[in-house]
Write an enzyme that holds these catalytic residues in place. Structure first.
Site, mmCIF file in Angstrom:
data_model
loop_
_atom_site.group_PDB
_atom_site.id
_atom_site.type_symbol
_atom_site.label_atom_id
_atom_site.label_comp_id
_atom_site.label_asym_id
_atom_site.label_seq_id
_atom_site.Cartn_x
_atom_site.Cartn_y
_atom_site.Cartn_z
ATOM 1 N N ASN A 175 -12.319 0.077 -2.633
ATOM 2 C CA ASN A 175 -10.949 0.193 -2.113
ATOM 3 C C ASN A 175 -10.967 0.042 -0.580
ATOM 4 O O ASN A 175 -12.051 -0.070 0.015
ATOM 5 C CB ASN A 175 -10.391 1.547 -2.556
ATOM 6 C CG ASN A 175 -11.058 2.671 -1.796
ATOM 7 O OD1 ASN A 175 -12.269 2.657 -1.615
ATOM 8 N ND2 ASN A 175 -10.288 3.622 -1.329
ATOM 9 N N GLU A 179 -14.396 4.292 0.056
ATOM 10 C CA GLU A 179 -14.898 5.499 -0.618
ATOM 11 C C GLU A 179 -14.893 5.407 -2.142
ATOM 12 O O GLU A 179 -15.408 6.311 -2.801
ATOM 13 C CB GLU A 179 -14.122 6.741 -0.148
ATOM 14 C CG GLU A 179 -12.688 6.882 -0.636
ATOM 15 C CD GLU A 179 -11.678 6.127 0.221
ATOM 16 O OE1 GLU A 179 -12.084 5.227 0.977
ATOM 17 O OE2 GLU A 179 -10.479 6.436 0.119
ATOM 18 N N CYS A 194 -10.790 1.812 2.210
ATOM 19 C CA CYS A 194 -11.628 2.577 3.168
ATOM 20 C C CYS A 194 -13.043 2.789 2.686
ATOM 21 O O CYS A 194 -13.846 3.503 3.319
ATOM 22 C CB CYS A 194 -10.948 3.897 3.476
ATOM 23 S SG CYS A 194 -9.302 3.635 4.152
HETATM 24 P P1 ADP Z 1 -3.885 9.649 2.425
HETATM 25 O O1 ADP Z 1 -4.282 10.658 3.454
HETATM 26 O O2 ADP Z 1 -2.606 8.931 2.810
HETATM 27 O O3 ADP Z 1 -3.792 10.186 1.026
HETATM 28 P P2 ADP Z 1 -6.447 8.343 2.898
HETATM 29 O O4 ADP Z 1 -6.452 8.149 4.377
HETATM 30 O O5 ADP Z 1 -7.282 9.443 2.334
HETATM 31 O O6 ADP Z 1 -4.948 8.481 2.375
HETATM 32 O O7 ADP Z 1 -6.879 7.007 2.210
HETATM 33 C C1 ADP Z 1 -7.276 7.003 0.848
HETATM 34 C C2 ADP Z 1 -7.065 5.658 0.261
HETATM 35 O O8 ADP Z 1 -5.662 5.446 0.134
HETATM 36 C C3 ADP Z 1 -7.517 4.479 1.102
HETATM 37 O O9 ADP Z 1 -8.879 4.181 0.970
HETATM 38 C C4 ADP Z 1 -6.684 3.393 0.498
HETATM 39 O O10 ADP Z 1 -7.207 2.991 -0.761
HETATM 40 C C5 ADP Z 1 -5.375 4.090 0.301
HETATM 41 N N1 ADP Z 1 -4.499 3.948 1.469
HETATM 42 C C6 ADP Z 1 -4.432 4.717 2.569
HETATM 43 N N2 ADP Z 1 -3.519 4.265 3.448
HETATM 44 C C7 ADP Z 1 -2.979 3.174 2.881
HETATM 45 C C8 ADP Z 1 -1.988 2.231 3.260
HETATM 46 N N3 ADP Z 1 -1.334 2.278 4.423
HETATM 47 N N4 ADP Z 1 -1.726 1.235 2.389
HETATM 48 C C9 ADP Z 1 -2.351 1.138 1.221
HETATM 49 N N5 ADP Z 1 -3.284 1.989 0.816
HETATM 50 C C10 ADP Z 1 -3.605 2.981 1.622
#
Ligand code: ADP
Length: 558
Positions: free
Chosen positions: A265, A269, A267
């Site tokens: 995905n 992870e 980031c």
């Molecule tokens: P959050 O804090 O918003 O739940 P994270 O920063 O933990 O999100 O990111 C987790 C995953 O969510 C990312 O690896 C990605 O797959 C998805 N994600 C995060 N931000 C976005 C975004 N702006 N658009 C699409 N997917 C996102």
């Protein structure tokens, strides 16, 4: 309900709370937690209300939060709850544009997408149908980038992608340098996929084959070391690309019979098979301490609740296309992780750069992992194992093919008032460039400053422009040790913490290894090699002063 600070309330108001058609907010934070708890607990067979109450209590106490799409969508018409997706791309226009369409649907629902572009034939290869010349994977990646730019997720944020290319693809150099130009591929993180053949060639100095994926023919023989240098050089300059260690990822693939994992995905992870998705949730470690001790009982209880929550969320989530629905229901992957690791270290009096911090990482994540698996086994007794369990690597029936992941928690940590994921703090006070600028103040620092008598408004103002507080005389040395910033922590200590977590995580760990601005390209290489030696599944570096991070970065929308 826990008290939400100003930042949390702003983030919730701007991005999460339900709005009517005129854009007026029609929900309170408390109602949001209730909506999410009720919608997810609806998956339960018995005691729906009791479970909903327990979910509500954990969410509203900011002890556990699911990923953003769950907070945004649960209990609404768009019931897609997962943050992480991987889609396949074959070497045909039909496949590329079919995946583009599906990507748009996923982004619209708040999810992020990753793809391997490795099957696409290289630049200059033949196109039989038209007698033309192929334009290569990087050119198709651009189409995904432009499409992403146009789709705002329910008006709340722009989507995000991970682009992966094998180190052995003939276009690898163009891929590695793709983000060099300012503003190119703003909506992509990039990772070069490496395997044993690549690393053997780096070590032996033997020529390394670049292979056309369409024909299987070697089209060039190159110096793998020079490719690694180029990757390090670009990572030094821009933060991209990172590396994926595909062998390590596939050694831990829980369902090898379903295929080899080639991408993650956005980031990094969650390594996933094509069409798989994963719902994530994070335990706030800053709430898992009792005085200066780790509250292991509370941590275990919260993890049990988290796994159950995410397993329920899988059942009530809709998915944008049938292929995804099928893949998700076969393996039922979930990812419980942690945020607020640095907060926990402050509470128990441990410096981030110390050996003790690595021991804490190891202890905490071992407990999380053991508890998560025990919960998944119990859920299997109650609800049955995941459908392809008998073809998986597990001897005992379990409900989920993976249970743990360390997410960046970029936004949910702001709601929880926690430090992001397992990262060290950026500073004790700073202005974050989201939603028009938010003042981030570390509550623990302020509390200690007041208790120890060195609090003063001018001091906080002075600290705001810094990236380290280590040379500020007004702050006692023992306090400074607890508030080391991402810039203070040496790169090898970042890697050590990441590795300690990775050893107990089924999926992977989102972590940025920060380097000082005067670090060399060779230092980046050293981090890459350390990452590989320590069994990481991927690595991302960021040198201070390199181009600001763009994907998932700051204020894409408002
Ligand atoms: P959050 O804090 O918003 O739940 P994270 O920063 O933990 O999100 O990111 C987790 C995953 O969510 C990312 O690896 C990605 O797959 C998805 N994600 C995060 N931000 C976005 C975004 N702006 N658009 C699409 N997917 C996102």
């Amino acid at each position: 309900m826990a008290t939400l600070d100003e930042v949390a309330r702003t983030v919730l108001r701007e991005r999460y709370l339900r709005q009517d058609e005129a854009g007026t907010v029609i929900e309170t934070p408390d109602e949001l937690f209730r909506r999410v708890a009720d919608a997810v607990a609806a998956a339960e067979d018995d005691d729906v209300e009791g479970t909903a109450d327990r979910f509500y209590d954990a969410l509203s106490a900011l002890e556990f939060l699911p990923n953003s799409p769950t907070l945004m969508n649960a209990g609404t018409d768009l019931h897609q709850l997962a943050a992480c997706f991987v889609l396949p791309i074959e070497d045909s226009l039909v496949s590329i544009f079919e995946t583009l369409k599906r990507t748009a649907l996923i982004h619209q629902s708040g999810g992020g997408t990753g793809f391997s572009f490795s099957k696409i034939r290289p630049v200059g290869d033949v196109v039989a149908k038209t007698g033309g010349v192929a334009s290569g994977p990087v050119s198709f990646m651009r189409i995904f980038d432009v499409a992403t730019e146009q789709i705002k997720q329910g008006g709340r944020r722009r989507g995000a992608n991970m682009g992966v290319l094998d180190a052995s693809h003939p276009d690898v150099r163009a891929f590695v340098t793709a983000k060099h130009e300012a503003d190119a591929f703003r909506n992509f993180n990039l990772s070069v996929a490496t395997d044993a053949a690549f690393w053997d060639a780096v070590e032996s100095g033997e020529p390394y084959d670049l292979v056309n994926p369409r024909t299987g023919e070697t089209v060039d023989r190159v110096d793998a070391d020079a490719i690694l240098d180029l990757i390090a050089e670009l990572a030094w300059a821009t933060g991209d690309p990172g590396l994926l260690f595909l062998d390590e990822i596939n050694t831990h693939n829980p369902t090898p019979a379903l295929g080899r994992i080639e991408a993650t995905n956005p980031c990094g992870e969650v390594p996933l098979l094509p069409y798989e998705a994963c719902i994530l949730g994070s335990v706030n470690l800053g709430e898992m301490t009792d005085g200066d001790k780790i509250d292991r009982e509370k941590l275990a209880r919260t993890v049990r609740l988290g796994v159950r929550f995410l397993d329920d969320a899988l059942d009530v989530s809709t998915f944008p296309v049938a292929d995804i629905e099928r893949a998700v229901s076969r393996t039922r992957k979930v990812g419980v992780g942690v945020m607020g690791f640095h907060d926990m270290l402050v509470d128990i009096g441990v410096a981030y750069d110390s050996d003790e911090a690595v021991a804490v990482a190891d202890e905490v994540m071992q407990l999380v992992s053991e508890t998560a698996w025990e919960t998944s086994r119990r859920l299997a007794e109650e609800r049955g194992p995941f459908p392809v369990w008998s073809e998986s690597v597990f001897d005992d029936p379990v409900r989920n093919a993976t249970t743990t992941t360390i997410a960046p928690t970029g936004t949910i940590s702001m709601i929880a008032g926690a430090t992001a994921g397992i990262e060290p703090i950026y500073n004790v006070v700073y202005e974050k460039q989201v939603l028009g600028g938010l003042e981030m103040v570390n509550d623990r620092f302020v509390e200690i400053a007041k208790a120890r008598g060195f609090y003063d408004e001018d001091l906080l103002t002075d600290l705001k422009d810094r990236t380290s507080i280590q040379d500020v005389d007004a702050i006692p040395a023992d306090v400074k040790r607890l508030f080391q910033t991402a810039h203070d922590v040496p790169p090898e200590r970042h890697v050590a913490v990441q590795a300690a977590f990775q050893h107990h995580v089924d999926n992977a760990v989102s972590k940025t290894v920060n380097l000082p601005s005067d670090a060399s390209v060779d230092d980046v290489r050293t981090v890459f090699l350390a990452a590989r030696d320590q069994g990481l599944k991927g690595i991302t570096v960021f040198r201070s002063g390199a181009r600001p991070e763009q994907v998932l970065g700051d204020d894409p929308l408002k």
